[in-house]
Design a protein around this motif. Sequence first.
Motif, PDB file in Angstrom:
ATOM      1  N   ILE A  76       1.849   2.467   7.594  1.00 12.45           N
ATOM      2  CA  ILE A  76       1.025   1.275   7.353  1.00 12.45           C
ATOM      3  C   ILE A  76       1.225   0.285   8.499  1.00 12.45           C
ATOM      4  O   ILE A  76       0.259  -0.274   9.027  1.00 12.45           O
ATOM      5  CB  ILE A  76       1.380   0.645   5.990  1.00 12.45           C
ATOM      6  N   ARG A  77       2.461   0.069   8.911  1.00 11.16           N
ATOM      7  CA  ARG A  77       2.754  -0.856  10.011  1.00 11.16           C
ATOM      8  C   ARG A  77       2.082  -0.388  11.305  1.00 11.16           C
ATOM      9  O   ARG A  77       1.521  -1.196  12.045  1.00 11.16           O
ATOM     10  CB  ARG A  77       4.259  -0.988  10.233  1.00 11.16           C
ATOM     11  N   GLN A  78       2.110   0.914  11.579  1.00 10.56           N
ATOM     12  CA  GLN A  78       1.480   1.434  12.796  1.00 10.56           C
ATOM     13  C   GLN A  78      -0.038   1.256  12.764  1.00 10.56           C
ATOM     14  O   GLN A  78      -0.655   0.940  13.789  1.00 10.56           O
ATOM     15  CB  GLN A  78       1.823   2.914  12.979  1.00 10.56           C
ATOM     16  N   VAL A  79      -0.648   1.430  11.588  1.00  9.55           N
ATOM     17  CA  VAL A  79      -2.090   1.212  11.452  1.00  9.55           C
ATOM     18  C   VAL A  79      -2.421  -0.242  11.779  1.00  9.55           C
ATOM     19  O   VAL A  79      -3.328  -0.517  12.578  1.00  9.55           O
ATOM     20  CB  VAL A  79      -2.582   1.573  10.030  1.00  9.55           C
TER      21      VAL A  79
ATOM     22  N   HIS B  53       3.975   5.673   4.889  1.00 12.16           N
ATOM     23  CA  HIS B  53       2.559   6.022   4.785  1.00 12.16           C
ATOM     24  C   HIS B  53       1.886   5.362   3.582  1.00 12.16           C
ATOM     25  O   HIS B  53       2.530   5.092   2.559  1.00 12.16           O
ATOM     26  CB  HIS B  53       2.385   7.539   4.709  1.00 12.16           C
ATOM     27  N   HIS B  54       0.594   5.164   3.721  1.00 12.58           N
ATOM     28  CA  HIS B  54      -0.268   4.661   2.661  1.00 12.58           C
ATOM     29  C   HIS B  54      -0.309   5.702   1.543  1.00 12.58           C
ATOM     30  O   HIS B  54      -0.468   6.892   1.804  1.00 12.58           O
ATOM     31  CB  HIS B  54      -1.659   4.443   3.259  1.00 12.58           C
ATOM     32  N   CYS B  55      -0.197   5.276   0.301  1.00 12.39           N
ATOM     33  CA  CYS B  55      -0.159   6.210  -0.824  1.00 12.39           C
ATOM     34  C   CYS B  55      -1.548   6.637  -1.314  1.00 12.39           C
ATOM     35  O   CYS B  55      -1.651   7.438  -2.237  1.00 12.39           O
ATOM     36  CB  CYS B  55       0.659   5.626  -1.971  1.00 12.39           C
ATOM     37  N   HIS B  56      -2.624   6.128  -0.704  1.00 12.88           N
ATOM     38  CA  HIS B  56      -3.976   6.495  -1.144  1.00 12.88           C
ATOM     39  C   HIS B  56      -4.200   7.983  -0.907  1.00 12.88           C
ATOM     40  O   HIS B  56      -3.944   8.491   0.177  1.00 12.88           O
ATOM     41  CB  HIS B  56      -5.022   5.682  -0.390  1.00 12.88           C
TER      42      HIS B  56
ATOM     43  N   ALA C  95       0.792  -1.229   0.000  1.00 10.87           N
ATOM     44  CA  ALA C  95       0.000   0.000   0.000  1.00 10.87           C
ATOM     45  C   ALA C  95       0.825   1.279   0.000  1.00 10.87           C
ATOM     46  O   ALA C  95       0.281   2.362  -0.120  1.00 10.87           O
ATOM     47  CB  ALA C  95      -0.963   0.005   1.189  1.00 10.87           C
ATOM     48  N   ASP C  96       2.131   1.145   0.094  1.00  7.50           N
ATOM     49  CA  ASP C  96       2.977   2.335  -0.057  1.00  7.50           C
ATOM     50  C   ASP C  96       3.178   2.662  -1.534  1.00  7.50           C
ATOM     51  O   ASP C  96       3.532   3.776  -1.889  1.00  7.50           O
ATOM     52  CB  ASP C  96       4.323   2.136   0.640  1.00  7.50           C
TER      53      ASP C  96
END
Length: 157
Positions: free
Chosen positions: A137-140, A125-128, A65-66
């Motif tokens: 993403i890992r923290q989410v 971070h997620h690239c969306h 998702a990055d």
Amino acid sequence: GKVIDKSKIKNETGGRYDESTSVFLDKMCLNPGEEWVIGFKRGLENSSIVILLISEKGIESIKDADQKPDNVLLEYEIALELYFQGKCHILPVFVGQEVDDPISNTKIYKRFNGFSTLNSYPDVHHCHQMSPSKLSIRQVMDRLFKIQGICLQSEEI
């Protein structure tokens, strides 16, 4: 919102549906012609309890998702943002991998084993473009995995 056929909800929930309960089920509640992201975000924002079905197969794509926007991760991010603002509760329902059972000659679900994969998620971070998260993403995924949920196995499905 759209009027939902309550008999369909009873069917979808295995009969565990109270008439006073208002349910947002994306495939029944998204409005034709509306951007689905806006519709499902509205559904999350108007929910007091968000039940997230989390399967090992379903979260596999989040690892990329990055580089490629992931709609499942986007849903998790929005739900977590609302959760940490005190606007909803989250109930994660964890479902393991589907495997062949040689004894019964049918498909069964193993216990969810995705918790051990946390380090395989990128710490970026997620690239969306609609991602509200300031977390990697890992923290989410870490925060999601820390919420007490239910692990389903075949005999419970």
